[in-house]
Design a protein around this motif. Structure first.
Motif, PDB file in Angstrom:
ATOM      1  N   SER A  27       0.820  -1.217   0.000  1.00 15.31           N
ATOM      2  CA  SER A  27       0.000   0.000   0.000  1.00 15.31           C
ATOM      3  C   SER A  27       0.852   1.264   0.000  1.00 15.31           C
ATOM      4  CB  SER A  27      -0.924   0.015   1.222  1.00 15.31           C
ATOM      5  OG  SER A  27      -0.183   0.161   2.426  1.00 15.31           O
ATOM      6  N   PHE A  28       2.161   1.103   0.138  1.00 14.21           N
ATOM      7  CA  PHE A  28       3.069   2.248   0.215  1.00 14.21           C
ATOM      8  C   PHE A  28       3.776   2.419  -1.127  1.00 14.21           C
ATOM      9  CE2 PHE A  28       7.206   4.178   1.155  1.00 14.21           C
ATOM     10  CZ  PHE A  28       6.832   5.264   1.932  1.00 14.21           C
ATOM     11  N   GLY A  29       3.678   3.624  -1.698  1.00  8.77           N
ATOM     12  CA  GLY A  29       4.359   3.907  -2.959  1.00  8.77           C
ATOM     13  C   GLY A  29       3.910   2.971  -4.062  1.00  8.77           C
ATOM     14  N   ASN A  30       4.866   2.534  -4.866  1.00  7.08           N
ATOM     15  CA  ASN A  30       4.610   1.593  -5.954  1.00  7.08           C
ATOM     16  C   ASN A  30       5.064   0.208  -5.506  1.00  7.08           C
ATOM     17  OD1 ASN A  30       4.194   0.287  -8.362  1.00  7.08           O
ATOM     18  ND2 ASN A  30       5.895   1.270  -9.443  1.00  7.08           N
ATOM     19  N   ASN A  31       4.103  -0.596  -5.036  1.00  7.17           N
ATOM     20  CA  ASN A  31       4.403  -1.944  -4.535  1.00  7.17           C
ATOM     21  C   ASN A  31       5.448  -1.938  -3.426  1.00  7.17           C
ATOM     22  OD1 ASN A  31       2.605  -3.331  -6.280  1.00  7.17           O
ATOM     23  ND2 ASN A  31       4.098  -3.153  -7.958  1.00  7.17           N
ATOM     24  N   GLY A  32       5.357  -0.942  -2.549  1.00  8.03           N
ATOM     25  CA  GLY A  32       6.226  -0.908  -1.378  1.00  8.03           C
ATOM     26  C   GLY A  32       7.355   0.094  -1.439  1.00  8.03           C
ATOM     27  N   THR A  33       7.599   0.701  -2.588  1.00  2.04           N
ATOM     28  CA  THR A  33       8.704   1.652  -2.727  1.00  2.04           C
ATOM     29  C   THR A  33       8.208   2.975  -3.299  1.00  2.04           C
ATOM     30  OG1 THR A  33      10.339  -0.107  -3.056  1.00  2.04           O
ATOM     31  CG2 THR A  33      10.958   2.096  -3.777  1.00  2.04           C
ATOM     32  N   SER A  78       1.399   8.976   4.414  1.00  2.00           N
ATOM     33  CA  SER A  78       1.594   7.636   4.968  1.00  2.00           C
ATOM     34  C   SER A  78       1.544   6.564   3.889  1.00  2.00           C
ATOM     35  CB  SER A  78       0.541   7.350   6.039  1.00  2.00           C
ATOM     36  OG  SER A  78      -0.765   7.440   5.497  1.00  2.00           O
ATOM     37  N   PHE A  79       1.054   6.921   2.690  1.00  2.00           N
ATOM     38  CA  PHE A  79       1.001   5.972   1.576  1.00  2.00           C
ATOM     39  C   PHE A  79       2.164   6.157   0.604  1.00  2.00           C
ATOM     40  CE2 PHE A  79      -3.415   6.375   2.999  1.00  2.00           C
ATOM     41  CZ  PHE A  79      -3.699   5.045   3.258  1.00  2.00           C
ATOM     42  N   GLY A  80       3.078   7.077   0.923  1.00  2.00           N
ATOM     43  CA  GLY A  80       4.276   7.227   0.111  1.00  2.00           C
ATOM     44  C   GLY A  80       4.178   8.209  -1.030  1.00  2.00           C
ATOM     45  N   SER A  81       3.067   8.931  -1.145  1.00  2.00           N
ATOM     46  CA  SER A  81       2.947   9.940  -2.200  1.00  2.00           C
ATOM     47  C   SER A  81       3.401  11.297  -1.668  1.00  2.00           C
ATOM     48  CB  SER A  81       1.505  10.035  -2.698  1.00  2.00           C
ATOM     49  OG  SER A  81       0.626  10.367  -1.632  1.00  2.00           O
ATOM     50  N   LEU A  82       3.854  12.170  -2.569  1.00  2.00           N
ATOM     51  CA  LEU A  82       4.298  13.498  -2.169  1.00  2.00           C
ATOM     52  C   LEU A  82       3.110  14.299  -1.647  1.00  2.00           C
ATOM     53  CD1 LEU A  82       6.879  15.288  -2.199  1.00  2.00           C
ATOM     54  CD2 LEU A  82       6.058  16.207  -4.381  1.00  2.00           C
ATOM     55  N   ASP A  83       3.249  14.875  -0.449  1.00  2.00           N
ATOM     56  CA  ASP A  83       2.181  15.677   0.155  1.00  2.00           C
ATOM     57  C   ASP A  83       2.310  17.109  -0.356  1.00  2.00           C
ATOM     58  OD1 ASP A  83       0.372  17.040   1.687  1.00  2.00           O
ATOM     59  OD2 ASP A  83       1.142  16.357   3.623  1.00  2.00           O
ATOM     60  N   THR A  84       1.548  17.433  -1.388  1.00  2.00           N
ATOM     61  CA  THR A  84       1.689  18.740  -2.036  1.00  2.00           C
ATOM     62  C   THR A  84       1.121  19.881  -1.203  1.00  2.00           C
ATOM     63  OG1 THR A  84      -0.352  18.307  -3.269  1.00  2.00           O
ATOM     64  CG2 THR A  84       1.737  17.769  -4.354  1.00  2.00           C
ATOM     65  N   THR A  85       0.460  19.578  -0.075  1.00  2.00           N
ATOM     66  CA  THR A  85       0.020  20.653   0.817  1.00  2.00           C
ATOM     67  C   THR A  85       1.186  21.171   1.660  1.00  2.00           C
ATOM     68  OG1 THR A  85      -0.591  19.168   2.649  1.00  2.00           O
ATOM     69  CG2 THR A  85      -2.257  19.590   0.949  1.00  2.00           C
ATOM     70  N   ASP A 359      17.470  -6.847  -1.649  1.00  2.00           N
ATOM     71  CA  ASP A 359      16.139  -6.640  -2.196  1.00  2.00           C
ATOM     72  C   ASP A 359      16.230  -6.460  -3.708  1.00  2.00           C
ATOM     73  OD1 ASP A 359      13.465  -6.217  -2.412  1.00  2.00           O
ATOM     74  OD2 ASP A 359      13.453  -4.255  -1.464  1.00  2.00           O
ATOM     75  N   ASP A 360      15.081  -6.617  -4.368  1.00  2.00           N
ATOM     76  CA  ASP A 360      15.024  -6.384  -5.809  1.00  2.00           C
ATOM     77  C   ASP A 360      14.756  -4.911  -6.103  1.00  2.00           C
ATOM     78  OD1 ASP A 360      12.479  -6.249  -4.851  1.00  2.00           O
ATOM     79  OD2 ASP A 360      11.579  -7.597  -6.330  1.00  2.00           O
ATOM     80  N   SER A 361      15.260  -4.048  -5.233  1.00  2.00           N
ATOM     81  CA  SER A 361      15.027  -2.610  -5.348  1.00  2.00           C
ATOM     82  C   SER A 361      15.742  -2.039  -6.568  1.00  2.00           C
ATOM     83  CB  SER A 361      15.520  -1.906  -4.077  1.00  2.00           C
ATOM     84  OG  SER A 361      15.522  -0.515  -4.239  1.00  2.00           O
ATOM     85  N   VAL A 362      15.229  -0.902  -7.045  1.00  2.00           N
ATOM     86  CA  VAL A 362      15.905  -0.199  -8.139  1.00  2.00           C
ATOM     87  C   VAL A 362      17.127   0.548  -7.628  1.00  2.00           C
ATOM     88  CG1 VAL A 362      13.886   0.039  -9.611  1.00  2.00           C
ATOM     89  CG2 VAL A 362      14.292   1.716  -7.813  1.00  2.00           C
ATOM     90  N   ALA A 363      17.272   0.668  -6.315  1.00  2.00           N
ATOM     91  CA  ALA A 363      18.450   1.311  -5.740  1.00  2.00           C
ATOM     92  C   ALA A 363      19.648   0.372  -5.836  1.00  2.00           C
ATOM     93  CB  ALA A 363      18.193   1.683  -4.283  1.00  2.00           C
ATOM     94  N   ASP A 364      20.844   0.938  -5.794  1.00  2.00           N
ATOM     95  CA  ASP A 364      22.041   0.100  -5.736  1.00  2.00           C
ATOM     96  C   ASP A 364      22.793   0.289  -4.419  1.00  2.00           C
ATOM     97  OD1 ASP A 364      23.336   2.557  -6.081  1.00  2.00           O
ATOM     98  OD2 ASP A 364      23.716   2.215  -8.207  1.00  2.00           O
ATOM     99  N   PHE A 389      14.939   6.491  -3.157  1.00  2.00           N
ATOM    100  CA  PHE A 389      13.945   5.427  -3.077  1.00  2.00           C
ATOM    101  C   PHE A 389      13.692   5.081  -1.611  1.00  2.00           C
ATOM    102  CE2 PHE A 389      16.496   4.979  -6.913  1.00  2.00           C
ATOM    103  CZ  PHE A 389      15.516   5.094  -7.891  1.00  2.00           C
ATOM    104  N   ILE A 390      12.419   5.107  -1.218  1.00  2.00           N
ATOM    105  CA  ILE A 390      12.026   4.819   0.164  1.00  2.00           C
ATOM    106  C   ILE A 390      11.179   3.550   0.148  1.00  2.00           C
ATOM    107  CG2 ILE A 390      10.890   5.678   2.237  1.00  2.00           C
ATOM    108  CD1 ILE A 390      11.583   8.156  -0.502  1.00  2.00           C
ATOM    109  N   THR A 391      11.676   2.487   0.766  1.00  2.00           N
ATOM    110  CA  THR A 391      10.967   1.207   0.792  1.00  2.00           C
ATOM    111  C   THR A 391      10.461   0.937   2.201  1.00  2.00           C
ATOM    112  OG1 THR A 391      12.336   0.327  -0.994  1.00  2.00           O
ATOM    113  CG2 THR A 391      11.137  -1.265   0.346  1.00  2.00           C
ATOM    114  N   LYS A 392       9.202   0.517   2.291  1.00  2.00           N
ATOM    115  CA  LYS A 392       8.580   0.225   3.579  1.00  2.00           C
ATOM    116  C   LYS A 392       8.338  -1.274   3.706  1.00  2.00           C
ATOM    117  CE  LYS A 392       4.466   1.220   6.414  1.00  2.00           C
ATOM    118  NZ  LYS A 392       3.138   1.903   6.434  1.00  2.00           N
ATOM    119  N   TYR A 393       8.825  -1.839   4.817  1.00  2.00           N
ATOM    120  CA  TYR A 393       8.623  -3.252   5.113  1.00  2.00           C
ATOM    121  C   TYR A 393       7.814  -3.406   6.399  1.00  2.00           C
ATOM    122  CZ  TYR A 393      12.627  -4.149   1.979  1.00  2.00           C
ATOM    123  OH  TYR A 393      13.481  -4.205   0.916  1.00  2.00           O
TER     124      TYR A 393
END
Length: 476
Positions: A27-33, A78-85, A359-364, A389-393
């Protein structure tokens, strides 16, 4: 989890080694990231911090260490999207002068940004700005939201707390939470630090790295750690790494250098110091030492440190946090982001069944980890990219009994003999006291223990094949 078994009329204890399972929160970002892009004018970001708010939103802080002049505070929901407010577009861009470095802190729900022009080390030009939870400048702090720059306030040496903050340069100066000098602290807001009973008149070599329960923590030249006594926050006892075995590196020529990576104050009052140690002849190592409240190091199999491997362009451990009697380390190995876990007794744990979890993250590379209850956030970046990249577990600790049936049993309690009964061939038995010091090392499965004092012990059983298992036992 401890389970009891009756075996040949005696009581035995199942293995207590553990593993951590990490599951991405879809539920966080795009499949967790979640992904955050920083502006091109920030040049190369070389440190990141993450803070969590009461509503589970995140403040992501990016900065430089004197090599550039732009920083950023962003807010994610809390869902990982940018809070534009937040500040109207989700981000606060911090513009300083050339050679400006940034540091970040949090007071309650408010963010603190510290600017420091350290081009002149002797007279750094520093200002502190506090922002409300909506990203606007908090005008109740200092003068219109800014604590006026002063030449003796070096940005690395500011220690923020909920009810105020200290800065350290020559003396310790106390401020109220609103940025006004706390005249009731010491003499008109200032106190001379006392370290190991000796008053200090010139303290520019020390810097704050934390506060807990009214106690301040300092480090000096990276190799000395000092902690203040309870209720006397300017009286310190120090611990010097150079006087201990992990400071000695085989083959060192021309001295040894220490590079601090993280000072972490664990919930059980331990100080966790993650550092790189370089013998100035190459072959830098990642190491961690755990200090108790009296500044004494824990022992791990006869050593005062845990070695986390060599530092290279492909591998480096960068951060550590506590999680349920474990320590989680993040960084990279083999040019891949990695999470490594140890129990607080120094025993290696597994993460998702692996000694090193990639992890299979796009980060290195992972640079930062934040623990909030059962939620683990890791911050990563990718070479050549302006993205963070922010990943939530969601994390859980499993005992070995939940994942790996015990192959052996150990008598408990024991008195004159400790016996190990195994379903498979054993190779070696090691017994450790509660400090982590190995006191018995034997290939035998029946060990004489009459000489041991009563108390708790940990028994490690190494098998001819397969992973070892660890047990708790008691000497009566």
């Amino acid at each position: 989890m401890k389970q009891k078994f009756t075996f040949l009329g005696m009581l035995f204890c199942v293995s207590i080694s553990s593993q951590i399972t990490l599951t991405k929160d879809s539920s966080f970002g795009n499949n967790g990231t979640a992904t955050l892009t920083y502006p091109v004018e920030m040049e190369a970001v070389n440190f990141e911090k993450v803070f969590i708010n009461a509503d589970h939103s995140l403040n992501i802080c990016l900065g430089t260490d004197g090599d550039s002049h732009t920083g950023m505070i962003a807010k994610l929901t809390s869902f990982g999207s940018l809070d534009t407010t937040y500040n109207g577009n989700g981000k606060i861009i911090l513009n300083g002068n050339l050679h400006t470095g940034f540091e970040f802190a949090k007071q309650g729900e408010k963010m603190i940004a510290i600017y420091a022009n350290d081009s002149n080390f002797n007279e750094p030009d520093t200002k502190i700005v506090r922002y409300r939870n909506d990203g606007s400048v908090d005008t109740a702090f200092g003068v219109n939201g800014v604590l006026a720059a002063r030449p003796d306030l070096y940005y690395r040496q500011v220690n923020f707390q909920h009810d105020g903050f200290y800065h350290l340069w020559g003396k310790i100066t106390g401020y109220r939470a609103d940025g006004v000098l706390n005249s009731s602290y010491g003499s008109n807001g200032e106190q001379n630090p006392v370290i190991n009973g000796v008053p200090q008149e010139y303290m520019e070599l020390y810097s704050f790295f934390g506060n807990r329960g009214g106690r301040n923590f300092l480090n000096k030249y990276h190799h000395e750690i000092a902690v203040s006594k309870e209720n006397t926050p300017h009286h310190f006892t120090s611990y010097d790494l150079t006087a201990h075995q992990f400071y000695d590196v085989a083959g060192a020529t021309g001295g040894v250098s220490v590079y601090p990576k993280k000072f972490h104050l664990a919930p059980d009052k331990e100080i966790v110091y993650l550092f790189g140690i370089d013998p100035n002849s190459g072959n830098e190592r990642n190491r961690v030492v755990l200090l108790d409240e009296t500044m004494q190091p824990k022992m791990f199999s006869g050593q005062e440190f845990i070695d986390l491997g060599e530092v290279s362009a492909e591998s480096e451990i960068r951060d550590v946090e506590s999680f349920q009697n474990h320590y989680l380390f993040v960084g990279k190995t083999a040019s891949k982001p990695v999470i490594i876990a140890y129990e607080s007794n120094g025993k290696k744990s597994t993460v998702n069944g692996l000694d090193e979890f990639h992890d299979d993250s796009v980060a290195d590379d992972y640079s930062t980890v934040l623990v909030n209850g059962n939620n683990i956030f890791v911050i990563g970046k990718r070479t050549g990219s302006r993205e963070i990249f922010i990943t939530k577990y969601t994390a859980k600790v499993l005992s070995t009994s939940e994942t790996n049936p015990s192959k052996a049993y150990v008598t408990t309690p024991f008195k004159n003999e400790l016996k190990v009964m195994s379903k498979v061939k054993t190779k070696n038995i090691s017994v450790y006291d509660t400090s982590g010091r190995m006191i018995i090392n034997s290939p035998k499965t029946t060990i004489a223990t009459a000489h041991l004092p009563t108390g708790n012990y940990v028994v490690r059983v190494d098998f001819a094949e397969g992973p070892s298992q660890t047990f708790k036992s008691i000497k009566n």
